[in-house]
Design a protein around this motif. Structure first.
Motif, PDB file in Angstrom:
ATOM      1  N   ALA A   1       0.818  -1.211   0.000  1.00  0.00           N
ATOM      2  CA  ALA A   1       0.000   0.000   0.000  1.00  0.00           C
ATOM      3  C   ALA A   1       0.850   1.259   0.000  1.00  0.00           C
ATOM      4  CB  ALA A   1      -0.937   0.002   1.207  1.00  0.00           C
ATOM      5  N   ALA A   2       2.026   1.171   0.611  1.00  0.00           N
ATOM      6  CA  ALA A   2       2.914   2.326   0.686  1.00  0.00           C
ATOM      7  C   ALA A   2       4.319   1.827   0.970  1.00  0.00           C
ATOM      8  CB  ALA A   2       2.460   3.289   1.794  1.00  0.00           C
ATOM      9  N   SER A   3       5.301   2.663   0.663  1.00  0.00           N
ATOM     10  CA  SER A   3       6.688   2.318   0.980  1.00  0.00           C
ATOM     11  C   SER A   3       6.958   2.639   2.436  1.00  0.00           C
ATOM     12  CB  SER A   3       7.655   3.096   0.086  1.00  0.00           C
ATOM     13  OG  SER A   3       7.497   2.725  -1.263  1.00  0.00           O
ATOM     14  N   ARG A   4       7.797   1.827   3.058  1.00  0.00           N
ATOM     15  CA  ARG A   4       8.145   2.030   4.458  1.00  0.00           C
ATOM     16  C   ARG A   4       9.592   1.583   4.668  1.00  0.00           C
ATOM     17  NH1 ARG A   4       4.106  -1.649   4.162  1.00  0.00           N
ATOM     18  NH2 ARG A   4       2.667  -0.203   5.128  1.00  0.00           N
ATOM     19  N   PRO A   5      10.245   2.027   5.732  1.00  0.00           N
ATOM     20  CA  PRO A   5      11.645   1.653   5.952  1.00  0.00           C
ATOM     21  C   PRO A   5      11.801   0.140   6.121  1.00  0.00           C
ATOM     22  CG  PRO A   5      11.051   3.511   7.339  1.00  0.00           C
ATOM     23  CD  PRO A   5       9.768   3.003   6.741  1.00  0.00           C
ATOM     24  N   LEU A   6      12.863  -0.403   5.570  1.00  0.00           N
ATOM     25  CA  LEU A   6      13.168  -1.818   5.726  1.00  0.00           C
ATOM     26  C   LEU A   6      13.723  -2.056   7.126  1.00  0.00           C
ATOM     27  CD1 LEU A   6      13.217  -4.386   3.845  1.00  0.00           C
ATOM     28  CD2 LEU A   6      15.675  -3.959   3.612  1.00  0.00           C
ATOM     29  N   PRO A   7      13.287  -3.104   7.819  1.00  0.00           N
ATOM     30  CA  PRO A   7      13.868  -3.408   9.136  1.00  0.00           C
ATOM     31  C   PRO A   7      15.359  -3.700   9.007  1.00  0.00           C
ATOM     32  CG  PRO A   7      11.861  -4.674   8.774  1.00  0.00           C
ATOM     33  CD  PRO A   7      12.215  -4.050   7.468  1.00  0.00           C
ATOM     34  N   PRO A   8      16.099  -3.581  10.090  1.00  0.00           N
ATOM     35  CA  PRO A   8      17.534  -3.861  10.022  1.00  0.00           C
ATOM     36  C   PRO A   8      17.794  -5.331   9.717  1.00  0.00           C
ATOM     37  CG  PRO A   8      16.829  -3.629  12.303  1.00  0.00           C
ATOM     38  CD  PRO A   8      15.663  -3.220  11.456  1.00  0.00           C
ATOM     39  N   TYR A   9      18.907  -5.596   9.037  1.00  0.00           N
ATOM     40  CA  TYR A   9      19.295  -6.975   8.781  1.00  0.00           C
ATOM     41  C   TYR A   9      19.879  -7.573  10.048  1.00  0.00           C
ATOM     42  CZ  TYR A   9      18.378  -7.162   3.807  1.00  0.00           C
ATOM     43  OH  TYR A   9      17.751  -7.213   2.591  1.00  0.00           O
ATOM     44  N   ARG A  10      19.415  -8.783  10.350  1.00  0.00           N
ATOM     45  CA  ARG A  10      19.921  -9.516  11.499  1.00  0.00           C
ATOM     46  C   ARG A  10      20.279 -10.930  11.056  1.00  0.00           C
ATOM     47  NH1 ARG A  10      20.806  -5.365  13.100  1.00  0.00           N
ATOM     48  NH2 ARG A  10      19.907  -4.229  14.864  1.00  0.00           N
ATOM     49  N   ALA A  11      21.437 -11.387  11.505  1.00  0.00           N
ATOM     50  CA  ALA A  11      21.797 -12.781  11.301  1.00  0.00           C
ATOM     51  C   ALA A  11      21.055 -13.626  12.328  1.00  0.00           C
ATOM     52  CB  ALA A  11      23.297 -12.975  11.435  1.00  0.00           C
ATOM     53  N   LEU A  12      20.844 -14.895  12.010  1.00  0.00           N
ATOM     54  CA  LEU A  12      20.113 -15.793  12.892  1.00  0.00           C
ATOM     55  C   LEU A  12      20.872 -17.106  13.023  1.00  0.00           C
ATOM     56  CD1 LEU A  12      16.722 -15.012  11.278  1.00  0.00           C
ATOM     57  CD2 LEU A  12      17.043 -14.877  13.749  1.00  0.00           C
ATOM     58  N   PHE A  13      20.923 -17.603  14.251  1.00  0.00           N
ATOM     59  CA  PHE A  13      21.537 -18.902  14.531  1.00  0.00           C
ATOM     60  C   PHE A  13      20.546 -19.708  15.356  1.00  0.00           C
ATOM     61  CE2 PHE A  13      23.867 -21.696  17.459  1.00  0.00           C
ATOM     62  CZ  PHE A  13      24.579 -22.472  16.541  1.00  0.00           C
ATOM     63  N   ALA A  14      20.328 -20.955  14.947  1.00  0.00           N
ATOM     64  CA  ALA A  14      19.410 -21.827  15.668  1.00  0.00           C
ATOM     65  C   ALA A  14      20.004 -23.225  15.750  1.00  0.00           C
ATOM     66  CB  ALA A  14      18.046 -21.870  14.979  1.00  0.00           C
ATOM     67  N   VAL A  15      19.767 -23.902  16.859  1.00  0.00           N
ATOM     68  CA  VAL A  15      20.170 -25.299  17.001  1.00  0.00           C
ATOM     69  C   VAL A  15      18.999 -26.097  17.544  1.00  0.00           C
ATOM     70  CG1 VAL A  15      22.630 -24.841  17.350  1.00  0.00           C
ATOM     71  CG2 VAL A  15      21.112 -24.955  19.332  1.00  0.00           C
ATOM     72  N   ASP A  16      19.025 -27.381  17.230  1.00  0.00           N
ATOM     73  CA  ASP A  16      17.975 -28.307  17.623  1.00  0.00           C
ATOM     74  C   ASP A  16      18.649 -29.624  17.967  1.00  0.00           C
ATOM     75  OD1 ASP A  16      15.461 -29.170  18.093  1.00  0.00           O
ATOM     76  OD2 ASP A  16      14.762 -29.072  16.024  1.00  0.00           O
ATOM     77  N   ALA A  17      18.256 -30.248  19.077  1.00  0.00           N
ATOM     78  CA  ALA A  17      18.877 -31.496  19.511  1.00  0.00           C
ATOM     79  C   ALA A  17      18.229 -32.688  18.830  1.00  0.00           C
ATOM     80  CB  ALA A  17      18.773 -31.647  21.024  1.00  0.00           C
ATOM     81  N   LYS A  18      19.063 -33.607  18.355  1.00  0.00           N
ATOM     82  CA  LYS A  18      18.568 -34.835  17.748  1.00  0.00           C
ATOM     83  C   LYS A  18      17.945 -35.728  18.820  1.00  0.00           C
ATOM     84  CE  LYS A  18      20.002 -38.784  14.904  1.00  0.00           C
ATOM     85  NZ  LYS A  18      19.421 -39.806  15.787  1.00  0.00           N
ATOM     86  N   ASP A  19      16.786 -36.308  18.524  1.00  0.00           N
ATOM     87  CA  ASP A  19      16.113 -37.297  19.371  1.00  0.00           C
ATOM     88  C   ASP A  19      15.700 -36.745  20.733  1.00  0.00           C
ATOM     89  OD1 ASP A  19      16.438 -39.188  17.360  1.00  0.00           O
ATOM     90  OD2 ASP A  19      18.318 -39.942  18.183  1.00  0.00           O
ATOM     91  N   PHE A  20      15.477 -35.431  20.822  1.00  0.00           N
ATOM     92  CA  PHE A  20      15.102 -34.847  22.116  1.00  0.00           C
ATOM     93  C   PHE A  20      13.786 -35.412  22.620  1.00  0.00           C
ATOM     94  CE2 PHE A  20      12.900 -31.616  24.629  1.00  0.00           C
ATOM     95  CZ  PHE A  20      13.850 -31.318  25.593  1.00  0.00           C
ATOM     96  N   THR A  21      12.795 -35.542  21.734  1.00  0.00           N
ATOM     97  CA  THR A  21      11.485 -36.001  22.178  1.00  0.00           C
ATOM     98  C   THR A  21      11.511 -37.460  22.626  1.00  0.00           C
ATOM     99  OG1 THR A  21      10.894 -36.530  19.878  1.00  0.00           O
ATOM    100  CG2 THR A  21      10.238 -34.374  20.728  1.00  0.00           C
ATOM    101  N   GLY A  22      12.529 -38.212  22.236  1.00  0.00           N
ATOM    102  CA  GLY A  22      12.642 -39.595  22.657  1.00  0.00           C
ATOM    103  C   GLY A  22      13.260 -39.770  24.028  1.00  0.00           C
ATOM    104  N   LEU A  23      13.734 -38.678  24.632  1.00  0.00           N
ATOM    105  CA  LEU A  23      14.323 -38.768  25.968  1.00  0.00           C
ATOM    106  C   LEU A  23      13.230 -38.967  27.016  1.00  0.00           C
ATOM    107  CD1 LEU A  23      16.883 -35.805  25.845  1.00  0.00           C
ATOM    108  CD2 LEU A  23      17.380 -38.244  25.574  1.00  0.00           C
ATOM    109  N   PRO A  24      13.558 -39.618  28.133  1.00  0.00           N
ATOM    110  CA  PRO A  24      12.608 -39.674  29.245  1.00  0.00           C
ATOM    111  C   PRO A  24      12.248 -38.265  29.701  1.00  0.00           C
ATOM    112  CG  PRO A  24      14.424 -41.213  29.592  1.00  0.00           C
ATOM    113  CD  PRO A  24      14.798 -40.379  28.413  1.00  0.00           C
ATOM    114  N   ALA A  25      11.026 -38.074  30.122  1.00  0.00           N
ATOM    115  CA  ALA A  25      10.540 -36.740  30.482  1.00  0.00           C
ATOM    116  C   ALA A  25      11.408 -36.078  31.546  1.00  0.00           C
ATOM    117  CB  ALA A  25       9.092 -36.822  30.958  1.00  0.00           C
ATOM    118  N   VAL A  26      11.975 -36.871  32.452  1.00  0.00           N
ATOM    119  CA  VAL A  26      12.773 -36.306  33.531  1.00  0.00           C
ATOM    120  C   VAL A  26      14.044 -35.643  33.015  1.00  0.00           C
ATOM    121  CG1 VAL A  26      14.122 -38.408  33.985  1.00  0.00           C
ATOM    122  CG2 VAL A  26      13.639 -36.808  35.871  1.00  0.00           C
ATOM    123  N   GLN A  27      14.466 -35.994  31.787  1.00  0.00           N
ATOM    124  CA  GLN A  27      15.693 -35.421  31.237  1.00  0.00           C
ATOM    125  C   GLN A  27      15.445 -34.195  30.369  1.00  0.00           C
ATOM    126  OE1 GLN A  27      17.456 -38.829  29.230  1.00  0.00           O
ATOM    127  NE2 GLN A  27      18.661 -39.352  31.040  1.00  0.00           N
TER     128      GLN A  27
END
Length: 307
Positions: free
Chosen positions: A10-36
């Protein structure tokens, strides 16, 4: 009163700043016992911060933007000026930190998938910061088939980390020569997520390949020379210390055709099933992970489709 939603186009607006992103995820986390679940959820950010410190990136650790604990991992934004140093040496150091922990741990091994991306995101100190398409794509990359398949097929004794880089990060930082991570350590893959409308070109990096990955010619990281100067933080006069020259990949000459799975040489132990839409390549190909380093012509999909 609810805030009004901005209308796109609808209109031009300022572009948000560029940000790098880092993410990690553990393998087999949902298979761990709930206590862990709780202890492992707290341990993962501790290991990431330990690696940032060991990689001389304490400034980044203290300047994370919109950090979040996802339960089985962490995600945070940061100044893109740090991207070069996150790719090298941080990812290499994180792999070493995970390996050292797994050697002495009495509980479950911590093996991580990681994704790195960059793009415009709101970062004004207000609620909702960090939300946007680049954030969504970072998580899609993390959940994509190639990086999951590679970590599942690799040895849990040797391979502790598998990384997927967005094409934008690879082109701007790796191919741009701004990092010590050599392009030959990265392999192109088609990143897709089952059940999601997501398909992007991406790049896999495995600091410590094992088994089939080694036989397929995937080079392992090597420590920089002992007398090499340390890398300098963003804004310093020096450049990141580059690793020793990468070993020449060893290819056996076998050709493997995959859709979105893992093209591996030799035997894969355990349950390893992979399906994807038809993909064919013509030319001098290097096959590994979830896709190909391609030279020559490329055709993707069924009859009448071209990519």
């Amino acid at each position: 009163m609810s805030a009004s939603l901005p209308a796109p186009y609808a209109a031009s607006r300022p572009l948000p700043p560029y940000r790098a992103l880092f993410a990690v995820d553990a393998k087999d986390f949902t298979g761990l016992p709930a206590v862990q679940h709780g202890p492992v959820s707290r341990l993962i950010p501790e290991l990431v911060d330990q690696a940032l410190e060991k990689a001389d990136l304490g400034d980044l650790r203290d300047a994370k933007r919109f950090p979040a604990n996802t339960g089985d991992g962490v995600v945070f934004g940061f100044d893109p000026a740090f991207l070069s140093f996150v790719l090298w040496p941080f990812l290499h150091v994180l792999d070493g930190v995970l390996g050292a922990y797994n050697q002495q741990c009495v509980g479950p091994r911590i093996r991580l998938r990681a994704s790195v991306h960059v793009g415009p995101l709101p970062d004004s100190g207000e609620p909702g910061d960090g939300n946007g398409t680049p954030r969504n794509d970072t998580h899609r990359l993390l959940d994509s088939r190639p990086v999951k398949a590679i970590l599942a097929a690799a040895s849990e004794q040797v391979t502790h980390l598998a990384v997927i880089l967005s094409d934008r990060v690879h082109e701007d930082v790796v191919l741009g020569g701004y990092t010590g991570l050599h392009p030959d350590r990265c392999v192109e893959v088609p990143a897709t997520v089952e059940g999601k409308n997501f398909a992007q070109r991406a790049w896999l990096y495995v600091p410590s390949p094992s088994g089939n990955l080694v036989r397929a010619g995937v080079p392992a990281d090597h420590e920089p020379a002992q007398d090499a100067p340390p890398h300098e933080a963003p804004g310093g006069p020096g450049q990141a210390a580059a690793p020793q020259g990468p070993p020449q990949p060893r290819y056996s000459g076998n050709t493997q055709h995959v859709g979105e799975g893992a093209a591996l040489m030799g035997d894969v132990g355990g349950d390893f099933t992979y399906t994807g839409r038809s993909t064919s390549y013509h030319g001098a190909n290097q096959h590994w992970g979830g896709g190909d380093n391609v030279s020559g012509d490329k055709r993707v999909g069924g009859p009448g489709e071209q990519g």
